[in-house]
Design a protein around this motif. Structure first.
Motif: not given
Ligand SMILES: [Zn+2]
Length: 496
Positions: A297-310
């Protein structure tokens, strides 16, 4: 800052309400300078304004990628079948083989790929600290908005045998940080200095005084990888930071994989944030992405990243989609196992969209400036073609579903950062690489010329790595990371 005004006329504008629900409205957007000054119907363009017809277009806030290593362009394609212990020596460690100009072009390629796929703001975990001036110059040239997180990184002293230099906080590292802090922000204010750090093996007093120093330099965002497990170790970094008195809203955890219930609680209590990177987490045995975990239940403090475009595309839409459908599969399986079906689907396209927009802005304390389309915010705007073969009908029925589940970067017609157009008519705009001091060439360079530079430099890097023994480097990495070798196994009970 652009001096002229722009009017985006007649599009479907994705606006957020106070509860983060997205409302598509038919409206014009007026941009003055780098700011959205009006969102309403029938705006009369000011004299001299550029009017852009957005009929049959969807206007979205630019995506906010909260975990990415922008320098890694020359490494693209080599990690498709890699786990973390394969990636480290063949990818991460090869930063030491990049020349300063390689760093410039790799960084520029990464930033331009981000813009091409709709990322207008990126948290750049810059774990290449050879010549940060080249990295920053490339970021400025690209036009992207960035929190450039300077990182004290272990350097490679020797490849055969592999010897890493763990003097993370050598004098030159700290003087570089101070020099950058004095010069920040960069690129008309688009690029802010942040700090990235994975050196929690250092003594407590060293870490505390380092963080105090970083904050005294005015740095707002501090980011660290947290992957609790065999490779990165079983230590709980959130609990460690709490015990050091350092856990607060400035902290952005990359991955936040396998957190204990107490870590999840600490994340919410401290209002620190997490960046999920579904492609790398799912591939490299880091555990399930945490954003949609119903137990945490931590969705409100989560976001997204692509991390390694390699390793994978820089597209945050791809990460939204992967996260959403993976979370649904995990949710559905117990029902299937029990011979049932769930009554309703788990999570929505809107929730996935928000992770890549407004939640990303909150993760870096910029939700009053970016992450949604609203008057007074920066004009970081994406224009999608609602009549493309993949978008048509979906875009007219549910624009958010169209973006999350139907779109590809090919549907993204225009990208603006602070009102400056970086992609127009489906093509990236040319960039100014300076006067020859960074790139080995000067002036305006179009994307295909950037790509040719990257191809040539990739070949040169291949020549450098061709004589290296990556098997030995991997064994050395296992020793360096203190990985318990007996834990690296072919299978476990229940796997095939
Ligand atoms: Zn990372």
């Amino acid at each position: 800052m652009p001096s002229t005004s722009k009017l985006l006329r007649g599009g479907t504008v994705l606006t957020h309400d106070a509860d983060d629900h997205v409302h598509p409205i038919k409206a014009d957007i007026l941009i003055q300078g780098n700011i959205i000054s009006k969102i309403e119907k029938g705006i009369i363009p000011p004299e001299g304004a550029e009017v852009i017809d957005c009929t049959d277009k969807i206007l979205s806030p630019g995506f906010v990628d909260t975990h990415h290593h922008l320098w890694q362009t020359l490494l693209k394609g080599r990690h498709a079948n890699h786990l973390l212990l394969d990636y480290m020596p063949t990818g991460n460690f090869t930063s030491s083989l990049h020349s300063p100009a390689d760093i410039f072009w790799g960084q520029l390629g990464g930033a331009m790929e981000c813009l091409d796929v709709g990322t207008t703001t990126v948290v750049d975990f810059a774990h290449i600290n050879y010549s940060p001036e080249h990295t920053i110059a490339a970021t400025i040239a690209s036009g992207i908005r960035s929190v450039f997180c300077y990182c004290p990184t272990p350097r490679i002293d020797s490849w055969n045998p592999l010897v890493m230099n763990h003097d993370l906080l050598a004098g030159w590292v700290m003087s570089s940080l101070e020099r950058l802090a004095a010069a920040s922000p960069f690129g008309d204010g688009r690029i802010e200095l942040g700090f990235a750090f994975d050196g929690f093996f250092l003594p407590k007093e060293t870490v505390i005084s380092l963080f105090q120093k970083v904050k005294a330099l005015g740095i707002r965002v501090i980011t660290t990888h947290v992957v609790r497990g065999v490779v990165f170790g079983q230590d709980s970094i959130p609990e460690l930071l709490k015990s050091y008195g350092l856990l607060d809203s400035s902290i952005l955890f990359a991955h936040f994989s396998n957190p204990s219930p107490n870590c999840a609680k600490l994340l919410l209590e401290s209002n620190s944030h997490a960046s999920c990177t579904p492609s790398t987490e799912l591939q490299m045995a880091m555990g399930y992405p945490v954003a949609f975990d119903p137990a945490l239940r931590i969705q409100r403090n989560c976001s997204l990243g692509a991390d390694c475009h390699s390793n994978n595309s820089a597209s945050l839409v791809s990460e939204m989609r992967l996260l959403l459908q993976n979370a649904r599969a995990v949710f559905n399986q117990p029902f299937v196992d029990a011979g049932n079906v769930p009554r309703k689907v788990n999570r929505t396209a809107e929730e996935a969209f928000n992770l890549g927009t407004i939640n990303g802005a909150r993760a870096i304390g910029m939700h009053d400036k970016i992450g949604s389309l609203a008057v007074g915010k920066y004009a970081d705007i994406l224009v999608f073609d609602a009549l493309s073969s993949s978008m048509v009908c979906a875009a007219q029925h549910d624009p958010v579903a169209a973006l999350v589940l139907h779109s590809s970067p090919a549907d993204l017609e225009m990208v603006m950062v602070g009102g400056e157009v970086r992609k127009r008519d489906w093509m990236l705009e040319a960039v100014d690489v300076g006067k020859g001091e960074w790139a080995g060439r000067e002036g305006m360079v179009g994307w295909r010329e950037v790509a040719r530079e990257l191809v040539g430099r990739r070949e040169e890097l291949e020549r450098k790595v061709s004589g290296l023994d990556f098997g030995e480097a991997e064994r050395a990495a296992i020793r360096e990371f203190g990985v318990e070798v007996g834990r690296i196994v072919e299978g476990v009970v229940g796997s095939s």
